[in-house]
Motif scaffolding. Structure first.
Motif, short mmCIF file in Angstrom:
data_model
loop_
_atom_site.label_atom_id
_atom_site.label_comp_id
_atom_site.label_asym_id
_atom_site.label_seq_id
_atom_site.Cartn_x
_atom_site.Cartn_y
_atom_site.Cartn_z
N ASN A 174 128.63 -33.29 54.41
CA ASN A 174 129.88 -33.24 53.64
C ASN A 174 129.56 -33.17 52.15
N ALA A 175 128.82 -32.14 51.77
CA ALA A 175 128.25 -32.01 50.42
C ALA A 175 129.29 -32.08 49.31
N TYR A 176 130.51 -31.59 49.54
CA TYR A 176 131.52 -31.66 48.48
C TYR A 176 132.49 -32.83 48.70
N ASN A 177 132.10 -33.77 49.57
CA ASN A 177 132.79 -35.05 49.75
C ASN A 177 134.28 -34.89 50.04
N GLY B 6 132.15 -39.52 54.35
CA GLY B 6 132.12 -38.67 53.16
C GLY B 6 130.71 -38.16 52.90
N PHE B 7 130.42 -37.83 51.65
CA PHE B 7 129.10 -37.33 51.26
C PHE B 7 128.03 -38.31 51.71
N THR B 8 127.08 -37.80 52.50
CA THR B 8 126.02 -38.66 53.04
C THR B 8 124.69 -37.94 52.96
N PRO B 9 123.83 -38.33 52.00
CA PRO B 9 122.49 -37.73 51.95
C PRO B 9 121.55 -38.45 52.92
N THR B 10 120.63 -37.68 53.51
CA THR B 10 119.66 -38.24 54.45
C THR B 10 118.30 -37.63 54.17
N ILE B 11 117.29 -38.46 54.11
CA ILE B 11 115.91 -37.99 54.02
C ILE B 11 115.26 -38.30 55.37
N TYR B 12 114.53 -37.34 55.91
CA TYR B 12 113.97 -37.57 57.24
C TYR B 12 112.55 -37.02 57.35
N VAL B 13 111.84 -37.59 58.34
CA VAL B 13 110.50 -37.11 58.72
C VAL B 13 110.49 -37.05 60.25
N GLN B 14 110.09 -35.91 60.77
CA GLN B 14 109.97 -35.73 62.21
C GLN B 14 108.50 -35.45 62.51
N VAL B 15 107.93 -36.17 63.47
CA VAL B 15 106.53 -36.01 63.83
C VAL B 15 106.46 -35.53 65.28
N ASN B 16 105.67 -34.45 65.51
CA ASN B 16 105.55 -33.89 66.85
C ASN B 16 104.09 -33.62 67.17
N ARG C 119 134.28 -29.25 55.86
CA ARG C 119 133.12 -29.85 55.18
C ARG C 119 132.01 -28.82 55.12
N LEU C 120 131.07 -29.06 54.20
CA LEU C 120 129.88 -28.23 54.05
C LEU C 120 128.66 -29.13 54.19
N ASP C 121 127.76 -28.77 55.09
CA ASP C 121 126.50 -29.49 55.26
C ASP C 121 125.37 -28.61 54.78
N LEU C 122 124.44 -29.17 54.01
CA LEU C 122 123.29 -28.44 53.48
C LEU C 122 122.02 -29.16 53.86
N SER C 123 120.94 -28.40 54.02
CA SER C 123 119.65 -29.05 54.30
C SER C 123 118.50 -28.19 53.80
N GLU D 253 107.00 -22.10 53.71
CA GLU D 253 107.05 -23.24 54.63
C GLU D 253 108.39 -23.96 54.60
N TRP D 254 109.29 -23.50 53.77
CA TRP D 254 110.58 -24.16 53.60
C TRP D 254 111.68 -23.46 54.40
N THR D 255 112.58 -24.26 54.94
CA THR D 255 113.76 -23.74 55.63
C THR D 255 114.99 -24.35 54.96
N PHE D 256 115.93 -23.48 54.60
CA PHE D 256 117.18 -23.90 53.98
C PHE D 256 118.32 -23.53 54.92
N ALA D 257 119.28 -24.44 55.06
CA ALA D 257 120.39 -24.17 55.98
C ALA D 257 121.70 -24.67 55.38
N ALA D 258 122.77 -24.02 55.76
CA ALA D 258 124.12 -24.42 55.36
C ALA D 258 125.06 -24.19 56.53
N THR D 259 125.95 -25.14 56.74
CA THR D 259 126.97 -25.03 57.78
C THR D 259 128.30 -25.43 57.18
#
Length: 162
Positions: free
Chosen positions: A122-125, A150-160, A98-102, A48-54
């Motif tokens: 921007n995981a490595y700031n 710079g480095f910015t963590p975000t926690i999110y919830v999406q409801v559909n 920059r590197l973005d991870l999720s 059920e998990w999705t991992f992504a990197a850009t």
């Protein structure tokens, strides 16, 4: 599911302006000219998990910089300060990257589905320069780099609704 997907993109671009009254009528790079840009995107789903990197890389933007300052004595004895600048947009800011991870998880109910996750922008700031400011009333001239986020963590919830 469980398969890694992604893509790699490269853009070669050139944005120039030509105005008869600027730069002796010669072409010069636009402020937003970025000659090279590379994007690498990867995504993997595990259960059920999705991992992504850009990862993004781009050459620095063009800008005009002051090069020297001198005073001109006027006929009335007063002095006028004069700033000599480089050719129009002949300088480049440092490269941008920059590197973005999720990581996210999908949760389903009878009527709804939710996606909860965390992303790291921007995981490595890396200190990406947006533009340069010059304090011209100091000697020597003071240069300050205005930085992007710079480095910015975000926690999110999406409801559909299904």
């Amino acid at each position: 599911r469980g398969v890694m997907t992604g893509w790699i993109g490269y853009t070669l671009g050139r944005v120039e302006h030509t105005f008869p009254e600027l730069n002796n009528g010669l072409a010069f790079p636009a402020d937003h000219d970025r000659r090279h840009e590379v994007n690498v995107v990867a995504r993997r789903t595990v259960g059920e998990w999705t991992f992504a990197a850009t990862w993004t890389y781009a050459t620095g933007r063009a800008y005009t910089a002051p090069e020297s300052e001198y005073a001109i004595r006027l006929l009335d004895g007063e002095y006028l300060s004069y700033i000599h600048v480089s050719g129009k947009n002949e300088n480049r800011l440092p490269a941008y990257h920059r590197l973005d991870l999720s990581a996210s998880r999908r949760i389903e109910t009878e009527k709804w589905y939710y996606e909860v996750g965390i992303s790291l922008f921007n995981a490595y700031n890396h200190r990406n320069v947006w533009y340069r400011e010059y304090q011209l009333d100091t000697s020597p001239i003071t240069v300050t780099d205005a930085l992007m986020l710079g480095f910015t963590p975000t926690i999110y919830v999406q409801v559909n609704l299904k």
